[in-house]
Design an enzyme around this catalytic site. Structure first.
Site, short mmCIF file in Angstrom:
data_model
loop_
_atom_site.label_atom_id
_atom_site.label_comp_id
_atom_site.label_asym_id
_atom_site.label_seq_id
_atom_site.Cartn_x
_atom_site.Cartn_y
_atom_site.Cartn_z
N TYR A 153 19.75 7.37 74.70
CA TYR A 153 19.71 5.90 74.70
C TYR A 153 19.48 5.38 76.12
CZ TYR A 153 21.59 1.13 74.68
OH TYR A 153 21.76 -0.22 74.85
N ALA A 154 20.26 5.91 77.07
CA ALA A 154 20.16 5.43 78.44
C ALA A 154 18.78 5.72 79.03
CB ALA A 154 21.26 6.08 79.29
#
Ligand SMILES: NC(=O)c1ccc[n+]([C@@H]2O[C@H](COP(=O)([O-])OP(=O)(O)OC[C@H]3O[C@@H](n4cnc5c(N)ncnc54)[C@H](O)[C@@H]3O)[C@@H](O)[C@H]2O)c1
Length: 327
Positions: A153-154
């Protein structure tokens, strides 16, 4: 102004849409009503906007990865500004399904950026995340801190920031990326600590803590996040930039649990489970850049904001709690 909010049926997007409608703008929200959490919450959000906006509001059910839908929406509504909030949110979800997070958060963003460039929109405000810092070397985080994402996600959020800057630099689309630090408030996503702890306390069940609970978070109230977004509607002061949007306040997860137990008049009972390797240990925002550039002034302390969330939760328990439990 004509404003498109992608992910506008979700938590942050629907609050931005509410405020835009209050201010008299024309708003179209586009959302696929993804089942990451119960879509009934999203339908509720769309209905609120429809009730408030009447003919100044339109909803498009569709995906940001569908180029034709995006282009038609932007053209049909002659969109001036885009608030891009659609995403597969959540670190843990991305660990389980990295392809989905990548497809929505990067391919979807590029589809929106390309359509924005072709239409010549005035500005696109992108939702990034404090997760891009990973475990940075010093706290609080400044925007020029070393970035070391710890989850798929990051990585998608950092990639999105770079895409936005490139579209600003070479495709003439003014873009701003806002790094949000765990946002909370009415109608928030169910699968987050503040909702889970509140639900558990009101049911008299122990609160589930990942790891030792001494990890800390800079939780940001939705009203401050909406203020930051609305400040960008007409100024070019932050174009091409990345800004931290946090509360600049900070609390450990165990302190948060204690506070929620206190305001719900519940027993303070915890159940410890495995830590999540992809989560950062601490998050804390330095907001001096946003303060200088857009006069951002976070006004809600974490304890005050969480208490008001618990009040909201009690008042809305009948419809919200069953959806939280199903999510
Ligand atoms: N809430 C937070 O704490 C937080 C923190 C940092 C960053 N963010 C970012 O802010 C944005 C909004 O987050 P949120 O908390 O409101 O999450 P949310 O899940 O409530 O909202 C995201 C919305 O995007 C929609 N969506 C998903 N895939 C889509 C697709 N392919 N096409 C169109 N719509 C799609 C979902 O249905 C949902 O309504 C996201 O980009 C998220 O990554 C949120």
């Amino acid at each position: 102004m004509n404003v498109l909010v992608t992910g506008g049926a979700g938590f942050i997007g629907s609050h931005i849409a509410d405020r835009l409608l209050e201010q008299g703008h024309h708003v179209v929200t586009l959302d696929v009503l993804d089942s990451y959490y119960d879509p009934a919450i999203k339908r509720h959000n769309v209905q609120r906007c429809s009730d408030a906006g009447g003919e100044r509001f339109a909803f498009v059910e569709g995906s940001i990865t569908d180029e034709q839908t995006i282009r038609e929406t932007i053209t049909h509504h002659d969109v001036d500004v885009i608030y891009h909030k659609a995403a597969q949110a959540g670190v843990r979800a991305s660990v389980k399904n990295p392809h989905k997070a990548h497809r929505i958060n990067t391919t979807g963003l590029v589809t929106v950026l390309q359509a924005a460039a072709d239409h010549g929109v005035d500005r696109l405000i992108n939702a990034s995340s404090s997760s891009v810092y990973g475990d940075a070397s010093s706290l609080p985080y400044k925007e020029d801190e070393r970035l070391r994402p710890r989850s798929p996600y990051a990585v998608t959020k950092l990639t999105g920031e770079h895409y936005c800057r490139v579209w600003h630099d070479i495709y003439d689309v003014p873009t701003v990326s806002l790094r949000y630090f765990t946002v909370y408030g009415p109608r928030m996503r169910p699968n987050m600590a503040i909702t889970n702890f509140t639900a558990k306390c009101l049911e008299g069940e122990p609160m589930e803590i990942y790891g030792d609970g001494r990890q800390s978070r800079d939780f940001t109230h939705i009203d401050d996040v909406v203020d930051a977004n609305l400040a960008l509607l007409e100024t070019d002061a932050a174009d091409g930039e990345v800004l931290n949007i946090g509360s600049s306040d900070n609390i450990t997860i165990v302190e948060l649990a204690e506070h929620i137990a206190k305001v719900t008049d519940s027993e303070f009972a915890l159940e410890y489970t495995e830590p999540v390797a992809a989560d950062a240990r601490h998050t804390h925002a330095d907001v001096s850049k946003a303060r200088a550039v857009i006069d951002y002034d976070p006004s809600v302390s974490i304890r005050e904001g969480v208490s008001s969330f618990v009040d909201w939760y009690r008042r809305n328990r009948e419809w919200y709690e069953p959806l939280v439990r199903q999510s």
